[in-house]
Write a protein that holds these residues in place. Structure first.
Motif, PDB file in Angstrom:
ATOM      1  N   ASP A   1      10.478  -1.980   1.719  1.00  0.00           N
ATOM      2  CA  ASP A   1       9.880  -1.806   0.390  1.00  0.00           C
ATOM      3  C   ASP A   1      10.860  -0.980  -0.449  1.00  0.00           C
ATOM      4  OD1 ASP A   1       8.304  -1.344  -1.828  1.00  0.00           O
ATOM      5  OD2 ASP A   1       6.928   0.032  -0.812  1.00  0.00           O
TER       6      ASP A   1
ATOM      7  N   LYS B   1       8.958  -0.708  -8.144  1.00  0.00           N
ATOM      8  CA  LYS B   1       8.846  -1.403  -6.862  1.00  0.00           C
ATOM      9  C   LYS B   1       9.232  -2.880  -6.954  1.00  0.00           C
ATOM     10  CE  LYS B   1       6.824   1.784  -4.141  1.00  0.00           C
ATOM     11  NZ  LYS B   1       7.369   2.155  -2.808  1.00  0.00           N
TER      12      LYS B   1
ATOM     13  N   GLU C   1       8.899  -1.084   6.697  1.00  0.00           N
ATOM     14  CA  GLU C   1       7.469  -1.426   6.739  1.00  0.00           C
ATOM     15  C   GLU C   1       7.187  -2.665   7.583  1.00  0.00           C
ATOM     16  OE1 GLU C   1       5.344  -1.142   3.069  1.00  0.00           O
ATOM     17  OE2 GLU C   1       6.605   0.518   2.374  1.00  0.00           O
TER      18      GLU C   1
ATOM     19  N   GLU D   1      12.274   1.874   2.430  1.00  0.00           N
ATOM     20  CA  GLU D   1      10.998   2.143   3.093  1.00  0.00           C
ATOM     21  C   GLU D   1      10.800   1.076   4.159  1.00  0.00           C
ATOM     22  OE1 GLU D   1       7.691   2.474   0.371  1.00  0.00           O
ATOM     23  OE2 GLU D   1       8.515   4.285  -0.585  1.00  0.00           O
TER      24      GLU D   1
ATOM     25  N   THR E   1       4.950   2.850   4.626  1.00  0.00           N
ATOM     26  CA  THR E   1       6.153   3.342   5.313  1.00  0.00           C
ATOM     27  C   THR E   1       5.908   4.709   5.936  1.00  0.00           C
ATOM     28  OG1 THR E   1       8.564   3.441   5.084  1.00  0.00           O
ATOM     29  CG2 THR E   1       7.310   4.630   3.417  1.00  0.00           C
TER      30      THR E   1
ATOM     31  N   ILE F   1       0.846  -1.198   0.000  1.00  0.00           N
ATOM     32  CA  ILE F   1       0.000   0.000   0.000  1.00  0.00           C
ATOM     33  C   ILE F   1       0.880   1.246   0.000  1.00  0.00           C
ATOM     34  CG2 ILE F   1      -0.246   0.065   2.530  1.00  0.00           C
ATOM     35  CD1 ILE F   1      -3.203   0.891   2.076  1.00  0.00           C
TER      36      ILE F   1
ATOM     37  N   PHE G   1      -0.333  -1.458  -4.964  1.00  0.00           N
ATOM     38  CA  PHE G   1       0.520  -1.860  -6.079  1.00  0.00           C
ATOM     39  C   PHE G   1       1.097  -3.228  -5.742  1.00  0.00           C
ATOM     40  CE2 PHE G   1       3.007   0.737  -3.144  1.00  0.00           C
ATOM     41  CZ  PHE G   1       4.161   0.009  -2.959  1.00  0.00           C
TER      42      PHE G   1
END
Ligand code: ZN
Length: 284
Positions: free
Chosen positions: A159, A176, A130, A128, A246, A80, A102
């Motif tokens: 991430d 990503k 998470e 990121e 994040t 997310i 995504f």
């Protein structure tokens, strides 16, 4: 309980991580599933056996094995975007009314302490920190108040993002999904041991410097909102992995921006779970 996927000379299999090391579940009962998705799928039947294994002496110290991503090949990795207020503010965005989802593709999975690649095609590599939720039950249309029942447990995740590729197009998926850019682990801490997943301190470091420092209580859409929403669209299955967003402090938002360089070490740390760490290495 902390469940791991690990590799040694005898191959890759599942184990129980304890303070004194790893209990090899194959030695506990040769009929137990050898992989994490199998273990989670049969959890209600085998849980007692695995809980009993917690009293055994460890078969190997942690540093004698290689820890793999707890689910080395998830069916899907869902993530997310824009889900902590401070990260939304630093990104110059408005708080989303809809959850923004995504995919990170499964070839991006990386072990919790393995190097993360600096891609050949970009220098704008970012981290990121998470919280990662791992689904334990096949489910569809899960109401929010039942969502805790389908979570097997939680991990720390990074991430990792290639910022220029993320924003080249409206769809973030490619930026990503580079190889090695979905490290998570170091184990799955079972949901019963975490309790409320919305009270956990979460921190991200680069070379020991704290860049991200927040708490999962600041999630805009919490873990259960996320599962309720996703499961309206798709069946969630054991081993599916959800990167839950994040907090502020990503490299792209610092003034001036500070992207990762080859040789940097990133660390993601979450209360009650532990930490994962990666050295940035040039793509070969
Ligand atoms: Zn993210």
């Amino acid at each position: 309980m902390k469940l791991v996927t690990f590799t040694d000379d005898a191959g890759t299999r599942v184990g129980l991580a304890k303070d004194d090391g790893i209990v090899d579940l194959r030695k506990v009962d040769p009929d137990l599933p050898r992989d994490m998705i199998g273990l989670m799928s049969e959890w209600s039947r085998i849980r007692g056996t695995i809980e009993g294994a917690a009293t055994r002496k460890a078969d190997a110290p942690l540093d004698a094995v290689k820890l793999e991503a707890p689910v080395p090949r998830p069916g899907k990795i869902l993530a997310i975007g824009l889900n902590y207020a401070d990260h939304i503010a630093e990104s110059g965005q408005k708080t989303p009314e809809q959850q923004i989802w995504f995919c990170k593709h499964v070839t991006a999975v990386n072990a919790p302490f393995a190097p993360v690649q600096m891609p050949k095609v970009s220098m704008l590599l970012d981290y990121e920190a998470e919280l990662v939720a791992v689904i334990g039950k096949r489910c569809k249309h899960v109401p929010k108040d039942k969502a805790h029942e389908v979570v097997f447990g939680y991990c720390a995740g990074n991430d990792v993002t290639v910022r220029d590729w993320q924003f080249k197009t409206p769809q973030w998926m490619l930026g990503k999904s580079f190889d090695t850019h979905a490290p998570f682990g170091p184990w799955i801490v079972t949901a019963d041991e975490i309790g409320d997943p919305h009270t956990l301190g979460i921190r991200g470091f680069v070379n020991g410097e704290k860049r991200q420092d927040s708490n999962t209580k600041h999630l805009v859409f919490d873990v259960y909102d996320q599962i309720a929403h996703l499961s309206q669209a798709m069946t969630l299955e054991p081993g599916d992995v959800i990167f839950t967003g994040t907090p502020g402090g990503v490299g792209a938002a610092l003034k001036p921006p500070q992207f990762l360089k080859v040789g940097d070490v990133t660390r993601v740390e979450i209360d009650k779970i532990g930490a994962i760490e990666a050295k940035i290495a040039a793509e070969q």
